[in-house]
Design a protein around this motif. Structure first.
Motif, PDB file in Angstrom:
ATOM      1  N   LEU A 190      16.728 -16.447 -43.940  1.00  0.00           N
ATOM      2  CA  LEU A 190      16.338 -17.739 -43.360  1.00  0.00           C
ATOM      3  C   LEU A 190      17.348 -18.823 -43.716  1.00  0.00           C
ATOM      4  O   LEU A 190      17.737 -19.623 -42.861  1.00  0.00           O
ATOM      5  N   THR A 191      17.799 -18.838 -44.965  1.00  0.00           N
ATOM      6  CA  THR A 191      18.794 -19.826 -45.388  1.00  0.00           C
ATOM      7  C   THR A 191      20.074 -19.676 -44.576  1.00  0.00           C
ATOM      8  O   THR A 191      20.642 -20.673 -44.118  1.00  0.00           O
ATOM      9  N   GLN A 240      17.862 -16.958 -27.254  1.00  0.00           N
ATOM     10  CA  GLN A 240      18.688 -17.900 -28.010  1.00  0.00           C
ATOM     11  C   GLN A 240      18.088 -18.254 -29.366  1.00  0.00           C
ATOM     12  O   GLN A 240      18.587 -19.134 -30.059  1.00  0.00           O
ATOM     13  N   TRP A 241      17.000 -17.581 -29.752  1.00  0.00           N
ATOM     14  CA  TRP A 241      16.406 -17.847 -31.047  1.00  0.00           C
ATOM     15  C   TRP A 241      17.310 -17.294 -32.141  1.00  0.00           C
ATOM     16  O   TRP A 241      17.864 -16.193 -32.012  1.00  0.00           O
ATOM     17  N   PRO A 242      17.488 -18.027 -33.248  1.00  0.00           N
ATOM     18  CA  PRO A 242      18.285 -17.495 -34.354  1.00  0.00           C
ATOM     19  C   PRO A 242      17.619 -16.238 -34.915  1.00  0.00           C
ATOM     20  O   PRO A 242      16.400 -16.215 -35.102  1.00  0.00           O
ATOM     21  N   ASP A 243      18.421 -15.203 -35.164  1.00  0.00           N
ATOM     22  CA  ASP A 243      17.843 -13.984 -35.706  1.00  0.00           C
ATOM     23  C   ASP A 243      18.762 -13.325 -36.718  1.00  0.00           C
ATOM     24  O   ASP A 243      19.945 -13.634 -36.806  1.00  0.00           O
ATOM     25  N   HIS A 244      18.172 -12.443 -37.513  1.00  0.00           N
ATOM     26  CA  HIS A 244      18.906 -11.688 -38.535  1.00  0.00           C
ATOM     27  C   HIS A 244      18.323 -10.281 -38.560  1.00  0.00           C
ATOM     28  O   HIS A 244      17.115 -10.110 -38.700  1.00  0.00           O
ATOM     29  N   TYR A 245      19.192  -9.287 -38.416  1.00  0.00           N
ATOM     30  CA  TYR A 245      18.764  -7.888 -38.503  1.00  0.00           C
ATOM     31  C   TYR A 245      19.060  -7.346 -39.890  1.00  0.00           C
ATOM     32  O   TYR A 245      20.163  -7.518 -40.404  1.00  0.00           O
ATOM     33  N   PHE A 246      18.062  -6.714 -40.492  1.00  0.00           N
ATOM     34  CA  PHE A 246      18.246  -6.045 -41.775  1.00  0.00           C
ATOM     35  C   PHE A 246      18.703  -4.613 -41.485  1.00  0.00           C
ATOM     36  O   PHE A 246      18.401  -4.069 -40.431  1.00  0.00           O
ATOM     37  N   GLY A 247      19.380  -3.987 -42.404  1.00  0.00           N
ATOM     38  CA  GLY A 247      19.979  -2.684 -42.158  1.00  0.00           C
ATOM     39  C   GLY A 247      19.082  -1.479 -42.381  1.00  0.00           C
ATOM     40  O   GLY A 247      19.582  -0.381 -42.520  1.00  0.00           O
ATOM     41  N   ARG A 248      17.779  -1.674 -42.416  1.00  0.00           N
ATOM     42  CA  ARG A 248      16.910  -0.513 -42.669  1.00  0.00           C
ATOM     43  C   ARG A 248      15.604  -0.639 -41.897  1.00  0.00           C
ATOM     44  O   ARG A 248      15.239  -1.711 -41.441  1.00  0.00           O
ATOM     45  N   THR A 249      14.885   0.481 -41.801  1.00  0.00           N
ATOM     46  CA  THR A 249      13.616   0.466 -41.082  1.00  0.00           C
ATOM     47  C   THR A 249      12.432   0.785 -41.976  1.00  0.00           C
ATOM     48  O   THR A 249      11.359   0.265 -41.773  1.00  0.00           O
ATOM     49  N   ARG A 260      15.239  -1.459 -36.389  1.00  0.00           N
ATOM     50  CA  ARG A 260      15.522  -2.163 -37.640  1.00  0.00           C
ATOM     51  C   ARG A 260      14.616  -3.380 -37.766  1.00  0.00           C
ATOM     52  O   ARG A 260      14.171  -3.938 -36.765  1.00  0.00           O
ATOM     53  N   TRP A 261      14.378  -3.801 -39.010  1.00  0.00           N
ATOM     54  CA  TRP A 261      13.627  -5.030 -39.231  1.00  0.00           C
ATOM     55  C   TRP A 261      14.458  -6.209 -38.737  1.00  0.00           C
ATOM     56  O   TRP A 261      15.649  -6.301 -39.013  1.00  0.00           O
ATOM     57  N   CYS A 262      13.813  -7.105 -37.994  1.00  0.00           N
ATOM     58  CA  CYS A 262      14.483  -8.296 -37.467  1.00  0.00           C
ATOM     59  C   CYS A 262      13.653  -9.519 -37.820  1.00  0.00           C
ATOM     60  O   CYS A 262      12.442  -9.542 -37.593  1.00  0.00           O
ATOM     61  N   LEU A 263      14.308 -10.524 -38.392  1.00  0.00           N
ATOM     62  CA  LEU A 263      13.675 -11.802 -38.680  1.00  0.00           C
ATOM     63  C   LEU A 263      14.235 -12.805 -37.677  1.00  0.00           C
ATOM     64  O   LEU A 263      15.443 -12.839 -37.448  1.00  0.00           O
ATOM     65  N   TYR A 264      13.367 -13.586 -37.058  1.00  0.00           N
ATOM     66  CA  TYR A 264      13.819 -14.575 -36.081  1.00  0.00           C
ATOM     67  C   TYR A 264      12.958 -15.829 -36.185  1.00  0.00           C
ATOM     68  O   TYR A 264      11.835 -15.790 -36.689  1.00  0.00           O
ATOM     69  N   VAL A 265      13.524 -16.948 -35.737  1.00  0.00           N
ATOM     70  CA  VAL A 265      12.801 -18.222 -35.745  1.00  0.00           C
ATOM     71  C   VAL A 265      12.494 -18.581 -34.302  1.00  0.00           C
ATOM     72  O   VAL A 265      13.406 -18.708 -33.479  1.00  0.00           O
ATOM     73  N   ALA A 266      11.211 -18.714 -34.007  1.00  0.00           N
ATOM     74  CA  ALA A 266      10.765 -19.020 -32.647  1.00  0.00           C
ATOM     75  C   ALA A 266      10.958 -20.512 -32.373  1.00  0.00           C
ATOM     76  O   ALA A 266      10.219 -21.343 -32.886  1.00  0.00           O
ATOM     77  N   LEU A 267      11.983 -20.827 -31.602  1.00  0.00           N
ATOM     78  CA  LEU A 267      12.257 -22.213 -31.214  1.00  0.00           C
ATOM     79  C   LEU A 267      11.730 -22.394 -29.797  1.00  0.00           C
ATOM     80  O   LEU A 267      12.333 -21.914 -28.841  1.00  0.00           O
ATOM     81  N   GLN A 295       9.264 -15.165 -37.655  1.00  0.00           N
ATOM     82  CA  GLN A 295       8.545 -13.903 -37.553  1.00  0.00           C
ATOM     83  C   GLN A 295       9.488 -12.760 -37.883  1.00  0.00           C
ATOM     84  O   GLN A 295      10.705 -12.872 -37.725  1.00  0.00           O
ATOM     85  N   MET A 296       8.904 -11.651 -38.318  1.00  0.00           N
ATOM     86  CA  MET A 296       9.681 -10.476 -38.631  1.00  0.00           C
ATOM     87  C   MET A 296       8.931  -9.246 -38.134  1.00  0.00           C
ATOM     88  O   MET A 296       7.731  -9.105 -38.356  1.00  0.00           O
ATOM     89  N   SER A 297       9.657  -8.380 -37.442  1.00  0.00           N
ATOM     90  CA  SER A 297       9.085  -7.133 -36.947  1.00  0.00           C
ATOM     91  C   SER A 297      10.227  -6.136 -36.782  1.00  0.00           C
ATOM     92  O   SER A 297      11.388  -6.472 -37.006  1.00  0.00           O
TER      93      SER A 297
END
Length: 95
Positions: free
Chosen positions: A50-51, A28-37, A14-21, A7-9
């Protein structure tokens, strides 16, 4: 192959992509923050994130967008966007 939902929100401005485990607490879900809104991360940027997290989009899956009110049952509250897509572990095993 076990599938998960990515999911991404916007979180913390900032935009954050995470995988709901579902086997792990949300913290503890893996996540990645993008640098912009303002600009939504492109599909290619999301795929790279994701990769880096060890996942790939399931063949044939597409990103779906949903809007929801910040305050449930209040149609005057600010609208939030949530994107989601089915993913699997990049190596095919369980994360």
């Amino acid at each position: 192959m076990k599938e998960h939902t990515a999911q991404m929100s916007i979180r913390g401005g900032r935009w954050c992509l995470y995988v709901a485990l579902m086997t792990a607490p949300g913290s503890q879900w893996p996540d990645h923050y993008f640098g912009r809104t303002v600009q939504v991360p492109t599909v290619a940027e999301r795929s790279r994130a994701l990769t880096a997290l060890g996942f790939v989009v399931v063949d044939g899956a597409e990103w779906a967008w949903e809007e929801y009110g910040e305050t449930p049952d209040d149609d005057t509250s600010q609208v939030r966007l949530l994107a989601s897509v089915r993913v699997r572990s990049r190596d095919g095993g369980a994360p």
